[in-house]
Enzyme design. Structure first.
Site, PDB file in Angstrom:
ATOM      1  N   SER A 172       0.787  -1.230   0.000  1.00  0.00           N
ATOM      2  CA  SER A 172       0.000   0.000   0.000  1.00  0.00           C
ATOM      3  C   SER A 172       0.819   1.281   0.000  1.00  0.00           C
ATOM      4  O   SER A 172       0.323   2.324  -0.432  1.00  0.00           O
ATOM      5  CB  SER A 172      -0.939   0.006   1.215  1.00  0.00           C
ATOM      6  OG  SER A 172      -0.207  -0.037   2.429  1.00  0.00           O
TER       7      SER A 172
ATOM      8  N   HIS B 198      -5.717  -3.572  -1.494  1.00  0.00           N
ATOM      9  CA  HIS B 198      -5.474  -2.606  -2.573  1.00  0.00           C
ATOM     10  C   HIS B 198      -5.454  -3.290  -3.944  1.00  0.00           C
ATOM     11  O   HIS B 198      -5.001  -2.691  -4.924  1.00  0.00           O
ATOM     12  CB  HIS B 198      -4.175  -1.859  -2.319  1.00  0.00           C
ATOM     13  CG  HIS B 198      -4.240  -0.946  -1.137  1.00  0.00           C
ATOM     14  ND1 HIS B 198      -4.696   0.351  -1.220  1.00  0.00           N
ATOM     15  CD2 HIS B 198      -3.934  -1.160   0.165  1.00  0.00           C
ATOM     16  CE1 HIS B 198      -4.658   0.902  -0.017  1.00  0.00           C
ATOM     17  NE2 HIS B 198      -4.198   0.014   0.833  1.00  0.00           N
TER      18      HIS B 198
ATOM     19  N   LYS C 125     -12.372   0.111   0.684  1.00  0.00           N
ATOM     20  CA  LYS C 125     -11.586   0.854  -0.310  1.00  0.00           C
ATOM     21  C   LYS C 125     -12.362   0.901  -1.627  1.00  0.00           C
ATOM     22  O   LYS C 125     -13.283   1.691  -1.759  1.00  0.00           O
ATOM     23  CB  LYS C 125     -10.201   0.227  -0.440  1.00  0.00           C
ATOM     24  CG  LYS C 125      -9.397   0.383   0.860  1.00  0.00           C
ATOM     25  CD  LYS C 125      -8.028  -0.205   0.781  1.00  0.00           C
ATOM     26  CE  LYS C 125      -7.192   0.156   2.000  1.00  0.00           C
ATOM     27  NZ  LYS C 125      -7.754  -0.262   3.302  1.00  0.00           N
TER      28      LYS C 125
END
Length: 419
Positions: A207, A235, A266
């Site tokens: 990340s 991610h 996210k």
């Protein structure tokens, strides 16, 4: 001597901490912490929270009343305030209430929880899925729930803090390999051959750097040494791969990963919630032993429904993912051409490497005056001497948004002799 940051200075009217007996300690808690805070402030690494007064979008309002372009959110597909997502959450409140006031195994499992678990199992091509309040909780529960003192866990040295903390909670023998170093990973696997089970753990995407793990080669080593492969896809999920299924799809190896931990916080709606997807037996044992699962309230209905709708939207409307890839390519090419040092490759996490912590913080502050919201990252979030501004592209950004961001970087970078 510099004063402690005002935001953390002791309120004058507050009741002081009770003094610790001198026979045990010669300083009280407040004095100790204020001294540490002074050091953080003097180093230029004190983190001040900016206040947003709007929904999370590509264009946001801040406390000053200004509208600025946001280039530091994990809102990769622009779904955090998408009408389909918010409406799904509202409908769930009407039909299933605000919360469960219970953990899952008592009276906290609704049909929508089971439906989302089934959806995520199909999404990742796994047998079953278990939901958690966050992926931090999923990482905190996995290793302790599955591994014992007879097993081994082998972790990349730059894995996320939640993985590190989760591994600390388990009794398995711990091995750490140099970041993305296949030779060192093989060495650790060889040393762990005497253990009952061996689990290799890596972020799919790191990340802080936007770097994709060398997953095919890691999987080859896992096959060679009969190890379990677990990846954290926070991610990767909804971000990379032809249809957004993450790192395994990016490498066309969906059937070679054993366990996936990921998040809804996210790309998939941006609220909260995490999960573990994997073999049936892994999920079953986590329902019996996973402490964050057994001792945390169920995900609230609005979050569950919004997350489920985000997965449907990703399948129905691939345009945000396509725009995300285009925006990433544009930003990276223009910034590299201008002379900036960017970390990672081919990922919307595009860290602008600056080195000095104070420079990163002040550079980010200047970007805000240009209407670009970014944040400087420094130690302990990243290693000392590797401070950066972590830019994150979104499918909600327009081409003009991206160009405006790059133009601001170039103007400030020249003024500060960065380029």
């Amino acid at each position: 001597r510099a004063a402690a940051p005002a935001a953390l200075a002791a309120p004058a009217a507050s009741r002081a901490f009770r003094a610790t007996p001198a026979a045990l300690y010669d300083a009280d808690l407040r004095d100790v912490l204020q001294e540490e805070l002074r050091g953080i402030n003097e180093a230029g690494t004190f983190k001040r929270e900016r206040v947003i007064t709007s929904a999370q979008e590509a264009n946001i309002s801040v406390a000053s009343g200004d509208r600025v372009l946001n280039f530091c959110a994990n809102n990769y597909l622009g779904l955090s305030n998408h009408p389909r997502i918010t409406e799904a959450g509202k409908r769930a409140i009407d039909s299933h209430g605000m919360g469960l006031s219970s953990v899952r195994f008592i009276c906290g499992t609704q049909d929508i929880h089971k439906n989302l678990e089934k959806e995520m199992s199909a999404f990742h091509g796994m047998e079953d899925t278990i939901l958690y309040p966050s992926c931090f909780d999923a990482n905190a529960g996995l290793f302790e729930g599955v591994l014992t003192k007879d097993d081994a866990v082998i972790s990349d040295e730059l894995n996320h803090a939640s993985i590190i903390d989760g591994i600390r909670l388990c009794k398995a023998q711990r091995y750490r390999y140099k970041h993305a170093n296949l030779e060192d990973l093989e060495k650790q696997l060889q040393e762990a051959q005497g253990q009952r089970l061996r689990m290799v753990v890596t972020d799919g995407v790191f990340s802080m750097d936007g770097e994709v793990a060398p997953l095919p080669e890691i999987a080859d080593l896992c096959d060679k040494y009969k190890a379990i492969l677990m990846i954290d896809e926070c991610h990767g999920t909804g971000v990379i791969g032809k249809t957004g299924k993450g790192t395994p799809e990016y490498y066309d190896m969906m059937d070679r990963v054993d366990i996936i931990n990921s998040t809804f916080g996210k790309a998939l709606g941006g609220a909260t919630g995490g999960y573990t997807a994997g073999p049936q037996e892994v999920v079953d044992i986590l329902r019996q032993r996973g402490r964050p699962y057994l001792f945390s309230n169920s995900l609230c209905p609005a979050t569950v429904a919004s997350a489920h709708e985000s997965v449907r939207l990703l399948a129905d409307a691939p345009e945000p993912l396509t725009r995300l890839k285009d925006n990433t390519a544009l930003f990276r090419s223009r910034m590299t051409e201008a002379g900036f040092d960017l970390g990672g490759v081919d990922h919307p996490i595009s860290p602008v490497m600056l080195g000095d912590a104070r420079l990163a913080s002040e550079f980010a502050d200047e970007m805000l005056t240009k209407g670009i919201y970014v944040i400087g990252f420094s130690y302990p979030v990243v290693p000392k001497g590797k401070a950066r501004i972590r830019v994150q592209l979104s499918g909600a950004h327009t081409t003009d948004d991206v160009n405006r961001c790059v133009d601001a970087f170039i103007e400030i970078g020249k003024r500060r002799n960065v380029i």
